[in-house]
Design a protein around this motif. Structure first.
Motif, PDB file in Angstrom:
ATOM      1  N   PRO A  57     -21.381  69.620 122.595  1.00  0.00           N
ATOM      2  CA  PRO A  57     -22.193  69.532 123.811  1.00  0.00           C
ATOM      3  C   PRO A  57     -23.093  68.289 123.830  1.00  0.00           C
ATOM      4  O   PRO A  57     -23.287  67.703 124.888  1.00  0.00           O
ATOM      5  N   GLN A  58     -23.610  67.898 122.679  1.00  0.00           N
ATOM      6  CA  GLN A  58     -24.519  66.736 122.698  1.00  0.00           C
ATOM      7  C   GLN A  58     -23.774  65.445 122.992  1.00  0.00           C
ATOM      8  O   GLN A  58     -24.340  64.482 123.485  1.00  0.00           O
ATOM      9  N   ILE A  59     -22.464  65.399 122.672  1.00  0.00           N
ATOM     10  CA  ILE A  59     -21.654  64.230 123.006  1.00  0.00           C
ATOM     11  C   ILE A  59     -21.226  64.318 124.470  1.00  0.00           C
ATOM     12  O   ILE A  59     -21.315  63.353 125.225  1.00  0.00           O
ATOM     13  N   ALA A  60     -20.785  65.504 124.876  1.00  0.00           N
ATOM     14  CA  ALA A  60     -20.290  65.678 126.239  1.00  0.00           C
ATOM     15  C   ALA A  60     -21.369  65.334 127.268  1.00  0.00           C
ATOM     16  O   ALA A  60     -21.089  64.706 128.281  1.00  0.00           O
ATOM     17  N   VAL A  61     -22.619  65.719 126.993  1.00  0.00           N
ATOM     18  CA  VAL A  61     -23.664  65.458 127.977  1.00  0.00           C
ATOM     19  C   VAL A  61     -23.857  63.955 128.158  1.00  0.00           C
ATOM     20  O   VAL A  61     -24.142  63.472 129.244  1.00  0.00           O
TER      21      VAL A  61
END
Lengths: 90, 477
Positions: B255-259
């Motif tokens: 999630p921290q990369i996707a955001v």
């Protein structure tokens, strides 16, 4: 979903290019690392002080990927606009 | 232990954060608070995007944990680490333009937003939010410990004292700064790390008498150190290759990369980020882990792997320079923690509270709530980090693997396969998480590969089967 958006066609093609690059990267990495690295340590060749398997697989591998990504992005990736919401609203 | 190094270390960290803070202040007045605090208003340029991806991903696991393992395992671990060069281009290319276009259309601010709009299911959202909170807690604890270890070995403070200093700094920064401040400091840290690892690598090579002589020393210590197979020959080709999934292509699902992959300004910045990101990630990963291997003959007998980096820096460099260079990983760890904190708090505030509890909360109230929750979370993680495990890298890899098993297919198939639906997504997340947990506890690694591979395969089968099976129900509904 709204498939007709022309930008999705571009996006799909570029995602496939990403998969292709990763596959190539893997083959290069695996081939040199385990092709050359599985010999007996006493038979190792050295390049710039590094064992040859490591030099080609890890060091050259990273450089090649950087160059490939540069080429692919410069010549095959297309700019698309992002501001559809603005048009919709007006 | 070393006053000069300590002073440079802390003043650099303060300087980095001060800059980020000043710049973020200027812009956060207008626009909607949630959008800005959590996403920086979708305005990242190419350089900032590349650097923030690098700094977020290449955090404590790479800078503190990774070189420690490389020290013990030799070149085989560097080989494993360079699989991460794929994260530099693969994640951005796969999520790519489609993710940015779709999330913009959905007006999504977080990864959970995307899942919510794509699958239109409360169960998917709550399960996703729940897994983010659980797994990111493990990831954060890993970063906390890494940061504290670094301060500990450089300053000679006790572990708990170091942990305390670290946590206070992080909390202050993230509570007031938000996403834009975090991404800005990421770019500064990314640049310092890039240059810093190079300087450190050169210093280590000189101190070891050149690459050839270091390789000879390594061969004398243990010939396995210069093979791809690890110190005991335990790194088999299939095990190392499975890291292509764990730390390479699977990173798409974090999630921290996707955001970050939805927060860029234009395709121009996206293209630049691809090129810069690949170079920077490849360069830093290679250098960092090589430093760990080269440190072996220069400083033999280091017992806690996590302290290899700070000790070798203090050994081969003048104290002030060691402090300056170590400020980069320290700042990177902080920025990772910041992003993770923001993510967990956005999951709670935005994805759960606004969606399902109180959609009409006032802006002022949301602002207070976001900050309070961010600060509270920090305190909880702090209490988790008080009793640290041996090597932080394993804690971090556990969290990464868990999130990949859960989110890989709901994101990718959700993006590229129209037939994917909420039943598939739910089944895939549940199967992925449960199989990952079971395999992890049992220590079972099918076909000699990291168990994340098995979980991802299982999750895929569930996604496709359930999506197709319930297809009719979706249509008739």
């Amino acid at each position: 979903m709204e498939q007709q958006d022309y930008r999705f066609k571009i996006a799909h093609r570029e995602a496939l290019i990403g998969v292709g690059l990763a596959l190539f990267n893997f083959v290069w990495w695996f081939g040199f690392a385990y092709g050359l690295g599985s010999q007996d340590v006493s038979d190792y060749q050295y390049v710039f002080g590094f064992p040859a398997w490591f030099f080609y697989s890890a060091i050259v591998g990273v450089v090649i990927m950087a160059v490939l990504v540069f080429i692919v992005v410069k010549f095959f990736f297309v700019d698309v606009p992002f501001d559809e919401e603005v048009e919709d609203a007006s | 232990m070393n006053i000069q190094a300590t002073i440079t270390l802390f003043s650099s960290v303060i300087a980095i954060f001060f800059i980020g803070f000043i710049f973020s202040r200027k812009k956060t007045n207008d626009a909607s608070f949630i959008h800005d605090y959590y996403l920086g208003g979708r305005s990242l340029g190419g350089f900032v995007l590349a650097m923030t991806m690098t700094a977020t991903y290449g955090s404590a696991s790479s800078f503190i944990g990774g070189p420690g393992v490389a020290y013990n395992e030799g070149l085989g671990w560097v080989l494993l680490a360079v699989t991460q060069v794929a994260t530099g281009y693969f994640t951005l290319m796969i999520l790519g333009k489609k993710f940015a276009i779709v999330t913009k259309r959905y007006k999504a601010v977080t990864m959970v937003d995307f899942l919510k709009e794509r699958y239109q299911s409360k169960a998917v959202v709550l399960l996703a939010a729940f897994s983010i909170v659980i797994f990111l807690f493990s990831a954060m604890a890993a970063q906390w410990i890494g940061g504290a270890r670094l301060i500990e070995s450089l300053t000679g403070l006790s572990y708990h004292g170091a942990l305390f200093i670290f946590v206070v700094t992080v909390l202050l920064y993230v509570t007031f700064g938000g996403f834009r401040a975090v991404t800005l400091t990421d770019s500064i840290q990314g640049s310092i790390m890039f240059i810093g690892t190079l300087v450190l690598l050169i210093a280590v090579v000189i101190s070891g008498g050149g690459v050839t002589s270091i390789m000879n020393d390594l061969r004398e210590i243990n010939p396995n150190l210069i093979t791809p197979y690890g110190s005991e020959g335990q790194l088999t080709a299939s095990y190392v290759s499975s890291y292509w999934i764990l730390v390479g292509v699977g990173v798409v699902a974090l999630p921290q990369i996707a955001v970050r992959a939805m927060s860029y300004k234009s395709t121009k910045s996206f293209h630049r980020a691809l090129i810069i990101g690949t170079i920077v990630v490849g360069f830093i990963m290679l250098n960092m882990h090589l430093i760990g291997v080269f440190a072996r003959p220069i400083l033999p007998g280091i017992e806690v792997g996590d302290t290899v980096m700070p000790e070798i820096a203090a050994h081969v460099l003048p104290p002030w320079l060691a402090g300056l260079i170590l400020a980069a990983p320290l700042a990177a760890i902080m920025s990772t923690v910041d992003s993770l904190l923001l993510l967990v708090s956005s999951t709670i505030v935005k994805d759960v509270y606004i969606n399902y509890i109180n959609p009409d909360a006032s802006r002022q109230f949301l602002k207070k709530m976001s900050m309070t929750i961010t600060a509270l979370l920090g305190i909880v993680v702090f209490s988790m980090a008080v009793q640290p495990p041996e090597l932080i890298i394993w804690l971090n890899l556990f969290a990464i693997g868990g999130m990949e098993s859960a989110f890989m297919w709901p994101i990718i198939m959700g993006l590229y396969w129209n037939k994917g639906n909420k039943y598939g997504a739910l089944a895939s997340m549940i199967a992925g998480i449960i199989s990952y947990m079971i395999l992890d506890t049992a220590g079972f690694e099918p076909l000699g590969m990291h168990h994340v591979v098995t979980s991802i395969v299982i999750a895929f089968i569930f996604y496709v089967t359930f999506s197709l099976f319930f297809q009719k129900r979706i249509r008739s509904a």
